[in-house]
Design an enzyme around this catalytic site. Structure first.
Site, PDB file in Angstrom:
ATOM      1  N   HIS A  79       0.759  -1.256   0.289  1.00 55.32           N
ATOM      2  CA  HIS A  79       0.179  -0.090   0.154  1.00 55.32           C
ATOM      3  C   HIS A  79       0.976   1.657  -0.156  1.00 55.32           C
ATOM      4  O   HIS A  79       1.510   1.098   0.720  1.00 55.32           O
ATOM      5  CB  HIS A  79      -1.121  -0.102   1.734  1.00 55.32           C
ATOM      6  CG  HIS A  79      -1.851  -1.271   1.595  1.00 55.32           C
ATOM      7  ND1 HIS A  79      -1.071  -2.101   2.362  1.00 55.32           N
ATOM      8  CD2 HIS A  79      -2.763  -1.774   0.243  1.00 55.32           C
ATOM      9  CE1 HIS A  79      -1.671  -3.321   2.629  1.00 55.32           C
ATOM     10  NE2 HIS A  79      -3.234  -2.876   1.262  1.00 55.32           N
TER      11      HIS A  79
ATOM     12  N   GLU B 271      -4.165  -4.086  -4.803  1.00 56.59           N
ATOM     13  CA  GLU B 271      -4.755  -4.674  -5.570  1.00 56.59           C
ATOM     14  C   GLU B 271      -6.147  -2.915  -4.840  1.00 56.59           C
ATOM     15  O   GLU B 271      -6.813  -2.230  -4.287  1.00 56.59           O
ATOM     16  CB  GLU B 271      -5.975  -5.198  -3.803  1.00 56.59           C
ATOM     17  CG  GLU B 271      -5.195  -5.307  -2.950  1.00 56.59           C
ATOM     18  CD  GLU B 271      -5.740  -3.659  -1.160  1.00 56.59           C
ATOM     19  OE1 GLU B 271      -6.453  -3.046  -2.101  1.00 56.59           O
ATOM     20  OE2 GLU B 271      -5.392  -3.627  -0.729  1.00 56.59           O
TER      21      GLU B 271
END
Length: 450
Positions: free
Chosen positions: A350, A388
């Site tokens: 992330h 993602e």
């Protein structure tokens, strides 16, 4: 008139003796690598580290292809689809200066190989020979072959002995960028400190377990973490002329290191930047973590206590620019959505760029590919990295594809629809993703897109 001619000739000789140099690299240990400019390809190019010539290379008048699968078949002599590349000869400094060494050290040879993979970055292989005038040529050959930096031509088993005695080696781009010839050989590699040590002796498999409000999972025991504020990865980006650096988050709750003023209190520079970035509209739109200092302090503290996550600050030439969480996927909340299930050593990330001046596609490709590079280097058992991003985030998906990822599927978290991006290790290192020798937006497989 004769005196004038003599003076002119002397000036010309002096100018001819003054070499022009190009900065190619800054190594992770801050050593500067330059190569000499040559008038023609027949002249050897000198490689200097911090101003001292450590070796040379020159192009020989033949080309070689590393043919593999066609060996032993009727196509062996007609495998023209396999690219041929010019053969280079590596020479010791003594080849141009009798007072210079006739040997090349292992760390310096790695730097020369790094130089070649930067200059000839589009080549999957670089055929080389070690000059017989190098006094430790046998040692260097053993290093190249044992480490996996190079191989000999492919043969059938009955021809292996004759191949082993041939002088030609093929440097392999794919193994070079996977760290071949670094850890346990010298300290110039991209992984630094604790992460380099852990990569040299990965934690053997033994099962551990995670139980949280989001995750219930069995998985391998994860390695211990670096010290706060320890640099874990460094790589120079030639097309930008800057050093990209990843540092394990320094929360510094005791104030043992220099602090800065932020919101009326003294905190670490890392925490101050993290707090400021998350309270910006740009970052908050993606992360939704706007809040007071105490919220951000607690957020980072929880990650530092979590064996599955490595919180990292990114910088350009020491100037803080962004933040990344390097995660193990199997104990991450994305794991149930992975088609076929998460593997033991899958990694994920992330990331945010907090400083506006460091945004832009070329810089983004540099740090994004570097994060994946760092993840793969940490453990050779990691076969893929999984992302993602929001399915509607076209910019991040485009960036992912630019570093050789692909969209594997779409799926729905409770709070967003995501695209699942995959990056297999083999593809990442097979493509020309990491050199950044020039500012280009050519796709990683080298095939221009319309």
């Amino acid at each position: 008139m004769n005196n004038a001619n003599r003076r002119l000739a002397a000036i010309q000789r002096t100018l001819a003796a003054v070499k022009s140099w190009n900065r190619i690299l800054v190594l992770p240990d801050d050593a500067r690598v330059d190569i000499s400019q040559v008038a023609n390809a027949a002249q050897p190019t000198e490689v200097a580290i911090d101003g001292k010539v450590v070796g040379l290379y020159r192009t020989l008048p033949r080309s070689l292809a590393l043919v593999i699968s066609a060996i032993g078949t009727p196509h062996e002599k007609s495998a023209d689809h396999v690219p041929k590349f010019p053969l280079l000869e590596i020479l010791a400094p003594a080849s141009v200066d009798a007072n210079a060494p006739a040997t090349i050290s292992i760390p310096d040879l790695w730097a020369i190989v790094y130089t070649l993979h930067t200059v000839y970055h589009s080549q999957e292989t670089i055929p080389i020979v070690l000059s017989p005038t190098i006094k430790n040529a046998a040692e260097l050959s053993t290093y190249l072959l044992t480490s996996g930096l190079a191989r000999k031509r492919h043969t059938l088993p009955e021809d292996a002995i004759s191949s082993a005695s041939e002088p030609e080696h093929f440097l392999i781009r794919q193994t070079f960028w996977q760290g071949a010839g670094t850890i346990s050989y010298h300290t110039r590699g991209w992984l630094r400190g604790h992460l380099a040590h852990m990569a040299s002796a990965p934690v053997p498999y033994t099962q551990s377990f995670t139980r949280t409000s989001l995750v219930i999972a069995g998985h391998p025991l994860r390695p211990t973490k670096p010290r706060e504020g320890e640099v874990i990865y460094r790589r120079y980006i030639p097309s930008l002329g800057q050093m990209l650096e990843f540092t394990y988050f320094d929360l510094d709750l005791e104030g043992a290191r220099p602090t800065v003023e932020c919101d009326g209190e003294r905190v670490s520079p890392h925490l101050a930047a993290f707090h400021r970035w998350h309270n910006s509209d740009h970052v908050n739109r993606g992360w939704g973590e706007r809040g007071p200092m105490e919220k951000h302090r607690a957020y980072v503290r929880a990650l530092m206590a979590d064996p599955s996550t490595l919180p990292v600050i990114m910088s350009w030439d020491g100037e803080l620019m962004g933040y990344c969480e390097m995660v193990w996927i199997k104990e991450n909340h994305v794991a149930p959505y992975v088609p076929g299930g998460a593997w033991d050593y899958d990694r994920g990330l992330h990331v945010l760029v907090g400083e506006e001046k460091f945004r832009g596609i070329h810089r983004s490709k540099a740090w994004f590919s570097a994060i994946h590079h760092c993840l793969f280097l940490q453990d050779a058992r990691t076969e893929r990295v999984i992302g993602e991003p929001k399915a509607a985030n076209a910019a991040v998906i485009k960036l992912s594809e630019a570093v050789a990822m692909n969209v594997n599927t779409l799926f729905d978290f409770p709070y967003k629809r995501s695209a699942m991006t995959w990056l297999p290790r083999e593809r990442f290192f097979r493509y020309d993703v990491l050199a950044f020798a020039e500012d280009t937006d050519t796709p990683p497989d080298g095939i221009p897109r319309k």
